[in-house]
Motif scaffolding. Structure first.
Motif, PDB file in Angstrom:
ATOM      1  N   ASP A   1       0.819  -1.206   0.000  1.00 29.80           N
ATOM      2  CA  ASP A   1       0.000   0.000   0.000  1.00 29.80           C
ATOM      3  C   ASP A   1       0.856   1.260   0.000  1.00 29.80           C
ATOM      4  N   GLU A   2       2.168   1.107   0.183  1.00 27.99           N
ATOM      5  CA  GLU A   2       3.048   2.265   0.296  1.00 27.99           C
ATOM      6  C   GLU A   2       3.733   2.568  -1.031  1.00 27.99           C
ATOM      7  N   GLU A   3       3.443   3.751  -1.554  1.00 26.40           N
ATOM      8  CA  GLU A   3       4.066   4.216  -2.789  1.00 26.40           C
ATOM      9  C   GLU A   3       5.547   4.476  -2.522  1.00 26.40           C
ATOM     10  N   VAL A   4       6.399   4.083  -3.473  1.00 25.11           N
ATOM     11  CA  VAL A   4       7.834   4.321  -3.307  1.00 25.11           C
ATOM     12  C   VAL A   4       8.367   5.350  -4.291  1.00 25.11           C
ATOM     13  N   GLY A   5       7.576   5.726  -5.280  1.00 25.48           N
ATOM     14  CA  GLY A   5       8.046   6.691  -6.254  1.00 25.48           C
ATOM     15  C   GLY A   5       7.037   6.950  -7.350  1.00 25.48           C
ATOM     16  N   ALA A   6       7.556   7.485  -8.467  1.00 26.59           N
ATOM     17  CA  ALA A   6       6.683   7.845  -9.586  1.00 26.59           C
ATOM     18  C   ALA A   6       7.421   7.647 -10.906  1.00 26.59           C
ATOM     19  N   VAL A   7       6.643   7.422 -11.955  1.00 28.17           N
ATOM     20  CA  VAL A   7       7.202   7.270 -13.295  1.00 28.17           C
ATOM     21  C   VAL A   7       7.580   8.646 -13.823  1.00 28.17           C
ATOM     22  N   ARG A   8       8.824   8.772 -14.281  1.00 30.80           N
ATOM     23  CA  ARG A   8       9.313  10.029 -14.863  1.00 30.80           C
ATOM     24  C   ARG A   8       9.329   9.993 -16.380  1.00 30.80           C
ATOM     25  N   GLN A   9       9.596   8.802 -16.925  1.00 27.82           N
ATOM     26  CA  GLN A   9       9.702   8.680 -18.381  1.00 27.82           C
ATOM     27  C   GLN A   9       9.245   7.291 -18.798  1.00 27.82           C
ATOM     28  N   VAL A  10       8.562   7.232 -19.935  1.00 30.21           N
ATOM     29  CA  VAL A  10       8.111   5.961 -20.493  1.00 30.21           C
ATOM     30  C   VAL A  10       8.788   5.793 -21.851  1.00 30.21           C
ATOM     31  N   ALA A  11       9.514   4.699 -22.014  1.00 28.15           N
ATOM     32  CA  ALA A  11      10.161   4.377 -23.284  1.00 28.15           C
ATOM     33  C   ALA A  11       9.602   3.057 -23.789  1.00 28.15           C
ATOM     34  N   LYS A  12      10.031   2.656 -24.953  1.00 30.56           N
ATOM     35  CA  LYS A  12       9.501   1.443 -25.573  1.00 30.56           C
ATOM     36  C   LYS A  12       9.762   0.192 -24.731  1.00 30.56           C
ATOM     37  N   ASP A  13      10.961   0.083 -24.134  1.00 28.58           N
ATOM     38  CA  ASP A  13      11.316  -1.134 -23.411  1.00 28.58           C
ATOM     39  C   ASP A  13      11.664  -0.926 -21.943  1.00 28.58           C
ATOM     40  N   HIS A  14      11.496   0.312 -21.452  1.00 29.97           N
ATOM     41  CA  HIS A  14      11.809   0.575 -20.050  1.00 29.97           C
ATOM     42  C   HIS A  14      11.091   1.826 -19.543  1.00 29.97           C
ATOM     43  N   LEU A  15      11.147   1.992 -18.244  1.00 25.59           N
ATOM     44  CA  LEU A  15      10.634   3.179 -17.574  1.00 25.59           C
ATOM     45  C   LEU A  15      11.784   3.829 -16.823  1.00 25.59           C
ATOM     46  N   VAL A  16      11.702   5.114 -16.627  1.00 28.43           N
ATOM     47  CA  VAL A  16      12.580   5.788 -15.673  1.00 28.43           C
ATOM     48  C   VAL A  16      11.681   6.129 -14.500  1.00 28.43           C
ATOM     49  N   VAL A  17      12.068   5.622 -13.337  1.00 30.57           N
ATOM     50  CA  VAL A  17      11.268   5.763 -12.127  1.00 30.57           C
ATOM     51  C   VAL A  17      12.051   6.571 -11.110  1.00 30.57           C
ATOM     52  N   TYR A  18      11.415   7.596 -10.551  1.00 32.32           N
ATOM     53  CA  TYR A  18      12.025   8.363  -9.476  1.00 32.32           C
ATOM     54  C   TYR A  18      11.622   7.715  -8.154  1.00 32.32           C
ATOM     55  N   ILE A  19      12.613   7.324  -7.369  1.00 28.49           N
ATOM     56  CA  ILE A  19      12.362   6.770  -6.040  1.00 28.49           C
ATOM     57  C   ILE A  19      12.658   7.877  -5.033  1.00 28.49           C
ATOM     58  N   GLU A  20      11.695   8.166  -4.191  1.00 29.78           N
ATOM     59  CA  GLU A  20      11.818   9.248  -3.228  1.00 29.78           C
ATOM     60  C   GLU A  20      13.095   9.120  -2.412  1.00 29.78           C
ATOM     61  N   ASN A  21      13.814  10.230  -2.260  1.00 30.81           N
ATOM     62  CA  ASN A  21      15.054  10.332  -1.493  1.00 30.81           C
ATOM     63  C   ASN A  21      16.232   9.600  -2.117  1.00 30.81           C
ATOM     64  N   SER A  22      16.102   9.064  -3.355  1.00 29.62           N
ATOM     65  CA  SER A  22      17.217   8.327  -3.958  1.00 29.62           C
ATOM     66  C   SER A  22      17.495   8.655  -5.418  1.00 29.62           C
ATOM     67  N   GLY A  23      16.541   9.178  -6.141  1.00 29.87           N
ATOM     68  CA  GLY A  23      16.786   9.533  -7.526  1.00 29.87           C
ATOM     69  C   GLY A  23      16.136   8.604  -8.530  1.00 29.87           C
ATOM     70  N   ASP A  24      16.659   8.649  -9.751  1.00 27.56           N
ATOM     71  CA  ASP A  24      16.074   7.928 -10.882  1.00 27.56           C
ATOM     72  C   ASP A  24      16.681   6.537 -11.051  1.00 27.56           C
ATOM     73  N   PHE A  25      15.830   5.595 -11.472  1.00 25.69           N
ATOM     74  CA  PHE A  25      16.236   4.221 -11.759  1.00 25.69           C
ATOM     75  C   PHE A  25      15.581   3.798 -13.066  1.00 25.69           C
ATOM     76  N   VAL A  26      16.298   3.009 -13.850  1.00 25.59           N
ATOM     77  CA  VAL A  26      15.741   2.429 -15.068  1.00 25.59           C
ATOM     78  C   VAL A  26      15.120   1.091 -14.701  1.00 25.59           C
ATOM     79  N   VAL A  27      13.878   0.900 -15.122  1.00 28.98           N
ATOM     80  CA  VAL A  27      13.155  -0.347 -14.859  1.00 28.98           C
ATOM     81  C   VAL A  27      12.749  -0.937 -16.204  1.00 28.98           C
ATOM     82  N   ARG A  28      13.242  -2.107 -16.503  1.00 27.83           N
ATOM     83  CA  ARG A  28      12.901  -2.799 -17.751  1.00 27.83           C
ATOM     84  C   ARG A  28      11.444  -3.249 -17.713  1.00 27.83           C
ATOM     85  N   GLY A  29      10.840  -3.336 -18.860  1.00 23.43           N
ATOM     86  CA  GLY A  29       9.431  -3.699 -18.966  1.00 23.43           C
ATOM     87  C   GLY A  29       9.084  -5.016 -18.300  1.00 23.43           C
TER      88      GLY A  29
END
Length: 81
Positions: A18-46
């Protein structure tokens, strides 16, 4: 693999917590860039996304980068209880 509808600004969760950890910053064809609160951006593969619906992106904690898991655990540690 079924196409998932993900949009910038969708909330990100680990598994079905139930606890949100971040938000989607960018959507690409095969991955997302996700911002995790207090830590920055991470690439997440589809294939690391378990599901996406109603403005929520649910990640599979068994497959995402272990650094993202650690960041997610710290996401809310600076908030007042």
């Amino acid at each position: 693999m079924q196409a998932l509808h993900v949009s910038v600004g969708d909330h990100v969760f680990l598994d079905h917590s139930d606890e949100e950890v971040g938000a989607v910053r960018q959507v690409a064809k095969d991955h997302l860039v996700v911002y995790i609160e207090n830590s920055g951006d991470f690439v997440v593969r589809g294939n690391h996304v378990k599901s996406a619906h109603d403005g929520k992106v649910i990640l599979d904690p068994e497959t995402v980068d272990p650094q993202l898991i650690q960041a997610a655990k710290k996401a809310h540690e600076h908030e007042d209880s």
